[in-house]
Design a protein around this motif. Structure first.
Motif, PDB file in Angstrom:
ATOM      1  N   PRO A  76      13.187   8.648 -15.579  1.00  0.00           N
ATOM      2  CA  PRO A  76      13.761   8.221 -16.865  1.00  0.00           C
ATOM      3  C   PRO A  76      14.012   9.389 -17.814  1.00  0.00           C
ATOM      4  O   PRO A  76      13.293  10.388 -17.782  1.00  0.00           O
ATOM      5  CB  PRO A  76      12.674   7.296 -17.434  1.00  0.00           C
ATOM      6  CG  PRO A  76      11.411   7.760 -16.799  1.00  0.00           C
ATOM      7  CD  PRO A  76      11.780   8.291 -15.450  1.00  0.00           C
TER       8      PRO A  76
ATOM      9  N   ALA B 130      19.525  -0.103 -14.844  1.00  0.00           N
ATOM     10  CA  ALA B 130      18.206   0.266 -15.373  1.00  0.00           C
ATOM     11  C   ALA B 130      17.275   0.655 -14.216  1.00  0.00           C
ATOM     12  O   ALA B 130      16.508   1.623 -14.321  1.00  0.00           O
ATOM     13  CB  ALA B 130      17.620  -0.880 -16.184  1.00  0.00           C
ATOM     14  N   GLY B 131      17.382  -0.059 -13.091  1.00  0.00           N
ATOM     15  CA  GLY B 131      16.560   0.249 -11.921  1.00  0.00           C
ATOM     16  C   GLY B 131      16.917   1.590 -11.312  1.00  0.00           C
ATOM     17  O   GLY B 131      16.061   2.305 -10.793  1.00  0.00           O
TER      18      GLY B 131
ATOM     19  N   THR C 101      15.316   4.208 -13.817  1.00  0.00           N
ATOM     20  CA  THR C 101      13.868   4.159 -14.021  1.00  0.00           C
ATOM     21  C   THR C 101      13.056   5.191 -13.231  1.00  0.00           C
ATOM     22  O   THR C 101      12.105   5.751 -13.781  1.00  0.00           O
ATOM     23  CB  THR C 101      13.351   2.726 -13.758  1.00  0.00           C
ATOM     24  OG1 THR C 101      14.009   1.862 -14.702  1.00  0.00           O
ATOM     25  CG2 THR C 101      11.851   2.611 -13.930  1.00  0.00           C
TER      26      THR C 101
ATOM     27  N   GLU D  86      20.271  -4.895 -15.002  1.00  0.00           N
ATOM     28  CA  GLU D  86      19.068  -4.621 -14.209  1.00  0.00           C
ATOM     29  C   GLU D  86      19.291  -3.533 -13.151  1.00  0.00           C
ATOM     30  O   GLU D  86      18.454  -2.649 -12.965  1.00  0.00           O
ATOM     31  CB  GLU D  86      18.657  -5.923 -13.525  1.00  0.00           C
ATOM     32  CG  GLU D  86      17.175  -6.013 -13.228  1.00  0.00           C
ATOM     33  CD  GLU D  86      16.841  -7.371 -12.636  1.00  0.00           C
ATOM     34  OE1 GLU D  86      16.201  -7.377 -11.583  1.00  0.00           O
ATOM     35  OE2 GLU D  86      17.255  -8.415 -13.213  1.00  0.00           O
TER      36      GLU D  86
ATOM     37  N   ASP E 261      18.017   2.294 -26.314  1.00  0.00           N
ATOM     38  CA  ASP E 261      17.325   1.110 -25.790  1.00  0.00           C
ATOM     39  C   ASP E 261      17.817   0.756 -24.379  1.00  0.00           C
ATOM     40  O   ASP E 261      17.883  -0.415 -24.019  1.00  0.00           O
ATOM     41  CB  ASP E 261      17.530  -0.073 -26.743  1.00  0.00           C
ATOM     42  CG  ASP E 261      19.020  -0.394 -26.958  1.00  0.00           C
ATOM     43  OD1 ASP E 261      19.868   0.409 -26.500  1.00  0.00           O
ATOM     44  OD2 ASP E 261      19.322  -1.432 -27.576  1.00  0.00           O
ATOM     45  N   TRP E 262      18.133   1.790 -23.585  1.00  0.00           N
ATOM     46  CA  TRP E 262      18.741   1.570 -22.267  1.00  0.00           C
ATOM     47  C   TRP E 262      17.887   0.657 -21.384  1.00  0.00           C
ATOM     48  O   TRP E 262      18.422  -0.137 -20.611  1.00  0.00           O
ATOM     49  CB  TRP E 262      18.991   2.914 -21.553  1.00  0.00           C
ATOM     50  CG  TRP E 262      17.746   3.666 -21.219  1.00  0.00           C
ATOM     51  CD1 TRP E 262      17.129   4.582 -22.009  1.00  0.00           C
ATOM     52  CD2 TRP E 262      16.944   3.534 -20.042  1.00  0.00           C
ATOM     53  NE1 TRP E 262      15.995   5.053 -21.400  1.00  0.00           N
ATOM     54  CE2 TRP E 262      15.862   4.423 -20.199  1.00  0.00           C
ATOM     55  CE3 TRP E 262      17.018   2.764 -18.877  1.00  0.00           C
ATOM     56  CZ2 TRP E 262      14.856   4.560 -19.230  1.00  0.00           C
ATOM     57  CZ3 TRP E 262      16.027   2.906 -17.913  1.00  0.00           C
ATOM     58  CH2 TRP E 262      14.966   3.781 -18.089  1.00  0.00           C
ATOM     59  N   ALA E 263      16.542   0.762 -21.511  1.00  0.00           N
ATOM     60  CA  ALA E 263      15.667   0.027 -20.587  1.00  0.00           C
ATOM     61  C   ALA E 263      15.846  -1.479 -20.739  1.00  0.00           C
ATOM     62  O   ALA E 263      15.665  -2.234 -19.774  1.00  0.00           O
ATOM     63  CB  ALA E 263      14.212   0.425 -20.822  1.00  0.00           C
ATOM     64  N   THR E 264      16.207  -1.927 -21.948  1.00  0.00           N
ATOM     65  CA  THR E 264      16.349  -3.367 -22.161  1.00  0.00           C
ATOM     66  C   THR E 264      17.820  -3.803 -22.288  1.00  0.00           C
ATOM     67  O   THR E 264      18.119  -4.985 -22.136  1.00  0.00           O
ATOM     68  CB  THR E 264      15.607  -3.801 -23.447  1.00  0.00           C
ATOM     69  OG1 THR E 264      16.031  -2.961 -24.527  1.00  0.00           O
ATOM     70  CG2 THR E 264      14.091  -3.679 -23.269  1.00  0.00           C
TER      71      THR E 264
END
Ligand SMILES: [Zn+2]
Length: 334
Positions: free
Chosen positions: A94, A87-88, A91, A84, A77-80
């Motif tokens: 990915p 994750a940016g 992204t 930030e 669940d890395w995106a959430t």
């Protein structure tokens, strides 16, 4: 195979004999696309890249029956869950997530709650994974490993920090610092600094003495499997000027200029040479965390490997160790 004379000349300390050994089973929970020019120089082309696994290794210690992990891949669940900024950073290219390591393990009939130890090779996001399914596990890592997401995850958890200035260590094989995790020589955590300051590899005995065999789980010692070939070659670790698209160049602030995969290049190369020395031994098989060569060989129809893939502890008898070849023609993109 002719060994590079410089590699053959490196010191190699005796590895103590012993009866206990471990079963080692690889599993994969994520896939990364790795640009060749970021990891090896000279590169075959500026655009060549290939898919590579994020290996975790499920280890069963005999005779105690205790189970361990070496690395946990990418947090599903890395995106959430990641901050930030991180994750940016991830992204734009990915990873493909195949599942949570704990859930994958369960599907194969093993109980994550029984896992007694989780060893993390180093602090980076594609290794620290999700420790929630392993509530009873001691989490083990090097000096700078318990930061960022893993630092948050391990708050209140039992941890063991391998600080070479404090733990009792031995010189083992090609390494100057090794920690005997079980005290029986079956799992040695070795100092493989360079990629990060606290980077650890694990030398695991896979069959008992006499004539014991080992696997060396090498994490991100390097990212291109050919770099650990003990034969004479001219390839080196890569540096590259920027990351991101040409109209929007970006460089992660955690990486020193020029951008590279390793925090300390001379130490990283020293560790690569020691690892090449290990690979030169007939009774040792080295596997990197993003070892696309072994993954391509082992994965069959199931990229996750577990539970279809049996353990690799019989690698020598089964002839699993491959000669490291430079094969850019097998990349996904040229
Ligand atoms: Zn990695």
């Amino acid at each position: 195979m002719s060994i590079d004379p410089e590699i053959a000349a490196l010191p190699f300390y005796p590895i103590p004999e012993g009866e206990s050994y471990c079963e080692v089973t690889p599993l994969v929970n994520g896939i990364l696309n790795i640009p060749e020019a970021h990891i090896i120089t000279p590169a075959s082309s500026p655009t060549a890249s290939y898919d590579a696994p994020t290996f975790s290794f499920y280890i069963k210690h005999e005779p105690s029956g205790k189970t361990l992990f070496f690395d946990l891949g990418i947090r599903y669940d890395w995106a959430t869950s990641f901050e930030e900024e991180l994750a940016g950073f991830i992204t734009p290219s990915p990873p493909i997530i195949l599942g949570d390591v704990g859930a994958i393990l369960k599907e194969g009939g093993a109980n994550p709650e029984d896992v007694s130890t989780v060893i993390i090779s180093h602090r980076h996001w594609d290794h620290t994974g999700n420790i929630a399914p392993f509530p009873k596990a001691e989490v083990v890592g090097g000096i700078d490993t318990f930061i960022a997401d893993l630092g948050r995850q391990t708050a209140g958890r039992q941890t063991l920090v391998i600080d070479w200035s404090k733990v009792k260590s031995s010189k083992i094989a090609a390494f100057d610092h090794a920690y005997d995790y079980f005290g029986d020589g079956s799992v040695w955590l070795v100092d493989s600094a360079g990629h990060t300051a606290g980077h650890l590899s694990a030398l695991v005995r896979t069959t008992p003495s006499p004539n014991a065999t080992y696997v060396l789980l090498s994490g991100d010692t390097c990212h291109h499997p050919f770099l650990i070939s003990p034969t004479t070659h001219h390839f080196r670790l890569a540096t590259f000027p920027t990351r991101g698209s040409s109209d929007k160049p970006r460089q992660h602030p955690a990486l020193p200029p020029p951008c590279c995969m390793h925090s300390d290049m001379p130490r990283a190369w020293d560790t690569v040479c020691r690892t090449r020395r290990m690979e030169a031994e007939d009774n040792i098989m080295v596997v990197l965390a993003h070892d696309n060569v072994y993954w391509r060989e082992w994965k069959g129809a199931e990229g996750r490997l577990w539970p279809s893939k049996k353990g690799i502890q019989g690698w020598k008898k089964q002839g699993l160790k491959l000669e490291r070849k430079y094969e850019p023609e097998k990349y996904d993109r040229q």
